[in-house]
Design a protein around this motif. Structure first.
Motif, PDB file in Angstrom:
ATOM      1  N   GLN A 168       6.381  30.107  47.948  1.00  0.00           N
ATOM      2  CA  GLN A 168       6.376  31.565  48.399  1.00  0.00           C
ATOM      3  C   GLN A 168       7.507  32.485  47.901  1.00  0.00           C
ATOM      4  OE1 GLN A 168       5.141  31.178  52.600  1.00  0.00           O
ATOM      5  NE2 GLN A 168       3.554  32.606  51.874  1.00  0.00           N
ATOM      6  N   MET A 169       7.194  33.632  47.230  1.00  0.00           N
ATOM      7  CA  MET A 169       8.305  34.771  46.910  1.00  0.00           C
ATOM      8  C   MET A 169       8.730  35.411  48.043  1.00  0.00           C
ATOM      9  SD  MET A 169      10.288  36.061  44.513  1.00  0.00           S
ATOM     10  CE  MET A 169       9.460  35.504  42.836  1.00  0.00           C
ATOM     11  N   ALA A 170       9.905  35.114  48.746  1.00  0.00           N
ATOM     12  CA  ALA A 170      10.240  35.964  49.969  1.00  0.00           C
ATOM     13  C   ALA A 170      10.566  37.492  49.721  1.00  0.00           C
ATOM     14  CB  ALA A 170      11.566  35.343  50.279  1.00  0.00           C
ATOM     15  N   ARG A 171      10.163  38.072  50.733  1.00  0.00           N
ATOM     16  CA  ARG A 171      10.447  39.543  50.857  1.00  0.00           C
ATOM     17  C   ARG A 171      11.838  39.776  50.658  1.00  0.00           C
ATOM     18  NH1 ARG A 171       6.211  43.693  52.158  1.00  0.00           N
ATOM     19  NH2 ARG A 171       5.169  41.904  52.973  1.00  0.00           N
ATOM     20  N   ALA A 185      11.543  46.125  41.640  1.00  0.00           N
ATOM     21  CA  ALA A 185      11.312  45.507  40.143  1.00  0.00           C
ATOM     22  C   ALA A 185      11.734  44.380  39.815  1.00  0.00           C
ATOM     23  CB  ALA A 185      12.211  46.667  39.468  1.00  0.00           C
ATOM     24  N   PHE A 186      12.696  43.675  40.529  1.00  0.00           N
ATOM     25  CA  PHE A 186      13.064  42.465  40.250  1.00  0.00           C
ATOM     26  C   PHE A 186      11.815  41.401  40.557  1.00  0.00           C
ATOM     27  CE2 PHE A 186      14.312  38.150  41.820  1.00  0.00           C
ATOM     28  CZ  PHE A 186      15.557  37.960  41.016  1.00  0.00           C
ATOM     29  N   VAL A 187      10.979  41.528  41.524  1.00  0.00           N
ATOM     30  CA  VAL A 187       9.837  40.767  41.656  1.00  0.00           C
ATOM     31  C   VAL A 187       8.765  41.137  40.759  1.00  0.00           C
ATOM     32  CG1 VAL A 187       8.253  40.052  43.369  1.00  0.00           C
ATOM     33  CG2 VAL A 187      10.375  40.589  44.319  1.00  0.00           C
ATOM     34  N   TYR A 188       8.616  42.398  40.442  1.00  0.00           N
ATOM     35  CA  TYR A 188       7.675  42.811  39.469  1.00  0.00           C
ATOM     36  C   TYR A 188       7.991  42.246  37.858  1.00  0.00           C
ATOM     37  CZ  TYR A 188       5.348  46.286  36.291  1.00  0.00           C
ATOM     38  OH  TYR A 188       4.776  46.795  35.241  1.00  0.00           O
ATOM     39  N   PHE A 189       9.156  42.164  37.535  1.00  0.00           N
ATOM     40  CA  PHE A 189       9.508  41.527  36.248  1.00  0.00           C
ATOM     41  C   PHE A 189       9.233  40.081  36.261  1.00  0.00           C
ATOM     42  CE2 PHE A 189      12.741  45.227  35.779  1.00  0.00           C
ATOM     43  CZ  PHE A 189      11.727  46.050  35.114  1.00  0.00           C
ATOM     44  N   PHE A 190       9.517  39.372  37.369  1.00  0.00           N
ATOM     45  CA  PHE A 190       9.296  38.060  37.457  1.00  0.00           C
ATOM     46  C   PHE A 190       7.966  37.581  37.345  1.00  0.00           C
ATOM     47  CE2 PHE A 190       8.669  34.266  39.726  1.00  0.00           C
ATOM     48  CZ  PHE A 190       9.392  33.417  39.504  1.00  0.00           C
ATOM     49  N   ALA A 191       6.928  38.471  38.144  1.00  0.00           N
ATOM     50  CA  ALA A 191       5.533  38.440  38.147  1.00  0.00           C
ATOM     51  C   ALA A 191       5.037  38.546  36.741  1.00  0.00           C
ATOM     52  CB  ALA A 191       4.959  39.168  38.974  1.00  0.00           C
ATOM     53  N   GLN A 192       5.639  39.274  35.795  1.00  0.00           N
ATOM     54  CA  GLN A 192       5.420  39.740  34.541  1.00  0.00           C
ATOM     55  C   GLN A 192       5.842  38.729  33.521  1.00  0.00           C
ATOM     56  OE1 GLN A 192       7.282  42.696  31.799  1.00  0.00           O
ATOM     57  NE2 GLN A 192       5.526  44.030  32.620  1.00  0.00           N
ATOM     58  N   LEU A 193       6.805  38.178  33.937  1.00  0.00           N
ATOM     59  CA  LEU A 193       7.200  36.776  33.075  1.00  0.00           C
ATOM     60  C   LEU A 193       6.454  35.562  33.586  1.00  0.00           C
ATOM     61  CD1 LEU A 193       9.231  36.006  30.895  1.00  0.00           C
ATOM     62  CD2 LEU A 193      10.737  35.326  32.846  1.00  0.00           C
ATOM     63  N   GLY A 258       5.817  37.311  55.755  1.00  0.00           N
ATOM     64  CA  GLY A 258       6.515  36.550  56.968  1.00  0.00           C
ATOM     65  C   GLY A 258       7.703  35.500  56.345  1.00  0.00           C
ATOM     66  N   VAL A 259       7.924  35.698  55.160  1.00  0.00           N
ATOM     67  CA  VAL A 259       9.187  34.892  54.643  1.00  0.00           C
ATOM     68  C   VAL A 259      10.048  35.851  53.875  1.00  0.00           C
ATOM     69  CG1 VAL A 259      10.083  33.004  53.264  1.00  0.00           C
ATOM     70  CG2 VAL A 259       7.655  32.728  54.029  1.00  0.00           C
ATOM     71  N   GLU A 260      11.068  36.467  54.798  1.00  0.00           N
ATOM     72  CA  GLU A 260      12.118  37.410  54.176  1.00  0.00           C
ATOM     73  C   GLU A 260      13.458  36.878  54.250  1.00  0.00           C
ATOM     74  OE1 GLU A 260      11.552  40.399  57.192  1.00  0.00           O
ATOM     75  OE2 GLU A 260       9.340  40.781  56.932  1.00  0.00           O
ATOM     76  N   SER A 261      14.175  37.643  52.943  1.00  0.00           N
ATOM     77  CA  SER A 261      15.578  37.330  52.716  1.00  0.00           C
ATOM     78  C   SER A 261      16.248  38.361  53.773  1.00  0.00           C
ATOM     79  CB  SER A 261      16.101  37.604  51.257  1.00  0.00           C
ATOM     80  OG  SER A 261      17.219  37.681  51.161  1.00  0.00           O
ATOM     81  N   VAL A 262      17.382  37.646  54.348  1.00  0.00           N
ATOM     82  CA  VAL A 262      17.915  38.728  55.258  1.00  0.00           C
ATOM     83  C   VAL A 262      19.361  39.073  54.655  1.00  0.00           C
ATOM     84  CG1 VAL A 262      17.077  37.778  57.325  1.00  0.00           C
ATOM     85  CG2 VAL A 262      19.106  36.650  56.695  1.00  0.00           C
ATOM     86  N   ARG A 263      19.705  38.636  53.408  1.00  0.00           N
ATOM     87  CA  ARG A 263      20.908  38.966  52.692  1.00  0.00           C
ATOM     88  C   ARG A 263      20.920  40.225  52.325  1.00  0.00           C
ATOM     89  NH1 ARG A 263      24.133  35.241  50.760  1.00  0.00           N
ATOM     90  NH2 ARG A 263      22.644  33.800  50.555  1.00  0.00           N
ATOM     91  N   PRO A 264      22.081  41.206  52.545  1.00  0.00           N
ATOM     92  CA  PRO A 264      22.073  42.251  52.036  1.00  0.00           C
ATOM     93  C   PRO A 264      22.596  42.639  50.809  1.00  0.00           C
ATOM     94  CG  PRO A 264      23.732  41.929  53.330  1.00  0.00           C
ATOM     95  CD  PRO A 264      23.181  40.697  53.246  1.00  0.00           C
ATOM     96  N   TYR A 265      22.222  43.470  49.973  1.00  0.00           N
ATOM     97  CA  TYR A 265      22.548  44.002  48.712  1.00  0.00           C
ATOM     98  C   TYR A 265      22.806  45.427  48.544  1.00  0.00           C
ATOM     99  CZ  TYR A 265      21.418  39.233  46.860  1.00  0.00           C
ATOM    100  OH  TYR A 265      21.280  37.887  46.809  1.00  0.00           O
TER     101      TYR A 265
END
Length: 392
Positions: A168-171, A185-193, A258-265
């Motif tokens: 699962q691609m985490a949110r 856009a990071f997830v969008y580009f990944f899905a496009q690839l 329900g799978v989420e990254s908690v790392r801040p950028y």
């Protein structure tokens, strides 16, 4: 017609193909497959978490794993990969505080030559985990928080559909302004690839996984020889998926609930480092692929707005209309991902600016590689022999 009109028409043609012929990559409906009836016996699962200097995010992620309401036997192995911030000690304290699934903290020492740090940690953790005879391994990053029924849903999807790898691609977090601009856009580009529909077909046309959340059948991992066969992979999730596919395994990848990254950028510099550390590895460190990628990004994402503005300014109707149509299709395909992240649709026309940032990040990644800096992460640098690998 002017040369600008030809560029605009070419970009529009590409966008029509992307809209209809690229596996409907822009749709966000690929979620966990139907789970059916609960298995008669819930298989044993070992959760493996590689962690290096993760004390800042561990209090928000580790309790979510320890608190899984999984009906079968499960345990958590946190691999403290040479942390200097007390990650291992904090993990033990959190286990005592929150209880839940049993936790074992292990440390593999510095990686041997030819291994990336994460894969070295996974190798050690998977070996310790397999000693208990688990039927499945959940490989998850230390910054990923899981909903309480997450493990149960993953296992039910795998057993109910005969899958060997469920990912699962985490949110990712979208709290700051830069995160809202760059992350979807990071997830969008990944899905496009790697179009999810193509990956999930019975006869797949693409192969990938999302490293933050991977449920892997143990016997398939052994048959595929992972992680040893991908030990040099900087982009390890795609390499893992390809190794599993070569071993005959069935794969599913989709967006997570329900799978989420908690790392801040929080700033652009943080996001820049995240992308640039592996962008050139994605191109296998090949200059011709870099040139082609830059040209492709320019044609697909930059030409439409430039052609629209230039065509209107010059009174060139063909250029303006073709550029505007391409820009509209582009924005329309981006709206579902923005909605997935709870962001308004008015952000969709900003995608060309975000694509320009990604183009510059990719070029910077190549420059860093040729300066011998390679892919740097958590105090380690992977250059030269480390690359995007589909398995060795």
């Amino acid at each position: 017609m002017s040369i600008f009109a030809w560029f605009a028409l070419s970009s529009l043609a590409v966008w029509v193909w992307l809209l209809l012929g690229r596996g409907f990559f822009w749709r966000t409906d690929q979620r966990l497959p139907p789970q059916g009836a609960a298995p008669a016996r819930w298989p044993r699962v070992a959760v493996v978490v590689p962690a290096r200097d993760e004390a800042a995010v561990l209090p928000r992620s580790l309790p979510s794993l320890l608190g899984q309401d999984y009906p079968g036997e499960a345990e958590v192995f946190l691999v403290d990969d040479g942390s200097t911030d007390g990650t291992g000690r904090l993990a033990r304290e959190l286990s005592v505080l929150h209880g839940g699934l049993p936790l074992t903290v292990v440390s593999p020492g510095e990686p041997e030559a030819g291994w990336t740090g994460k894969l070295w940690a996974l190798r050690h953790g998977m070996a310790r985990a397999r000693a208990g005879g688990p039927e499945f391994l959940l490989l998850t990053d230390a910054d990923i928080a899981h909903r309480p029924d997450g493990l149960r849903r993953l296992v039910a999807a795998a057993t109910g559909n005969g899958l060997d790898l469920v990912s699962q691609m985490a949110r990712l977090r979208v709290a700051s302004g830069w995160e809202r601009l760059v992350v979807p856009a990071f997830v969008y580009f990944f899905a496009q690839l790697y179009p999810f529909r193509w990956i999930n077909r019975e006869r797949p046309r693409a192969t990938a996984a999302a490293g933050g959340c991977v449920l892997l059948r143990t016997e398939t991992a052994v048959a595929a020889g992972v992680p040893d066969v991908i030990r040099r992979a900087v982009i390890d999730d795609v390499s893992l998926a390809r190794a599993v596919r070569r071993a005959g395994g069935r794969i599913w990848l989709g967006l997570a609930d329900g799978v989420e990254s908690v790392r801040p950028y929080p700033g652009l510099a943080d996001l820049w480092r995240m992308v640039a550390r592996s962008a050139y590895a994605q191109l296998r460190h090949r200059p011709p692929l870099l040139v082609g990628t830059v040209a492709g990004l320019a044609l697909v994402y930059l030409v439409p707005p430039v052609a629209t503005v230039a065509g209107l300014a010059a009174g060139d109707g063909v250029t303006a209309v073709a550029g505007g149509a391409a820009w509209a299709v582009m924005a329309g395909t981006y709206v579902p991902m923005l909605r997935h992240y709870g962001l308004p649709a008015w952000r969709a026309p900003l995608l060309p600016f975000t694509a320009l940032l990604y183009l510059l990040m990719t070029v910077d990644s190549a420059v860093r590689h040729h300066r011998g800096l390679g892919a740097a992460w958590k105090g380690r640098t992977y250059a030269g022999e480390y690359a995007f690998r589909h398995g060795e």
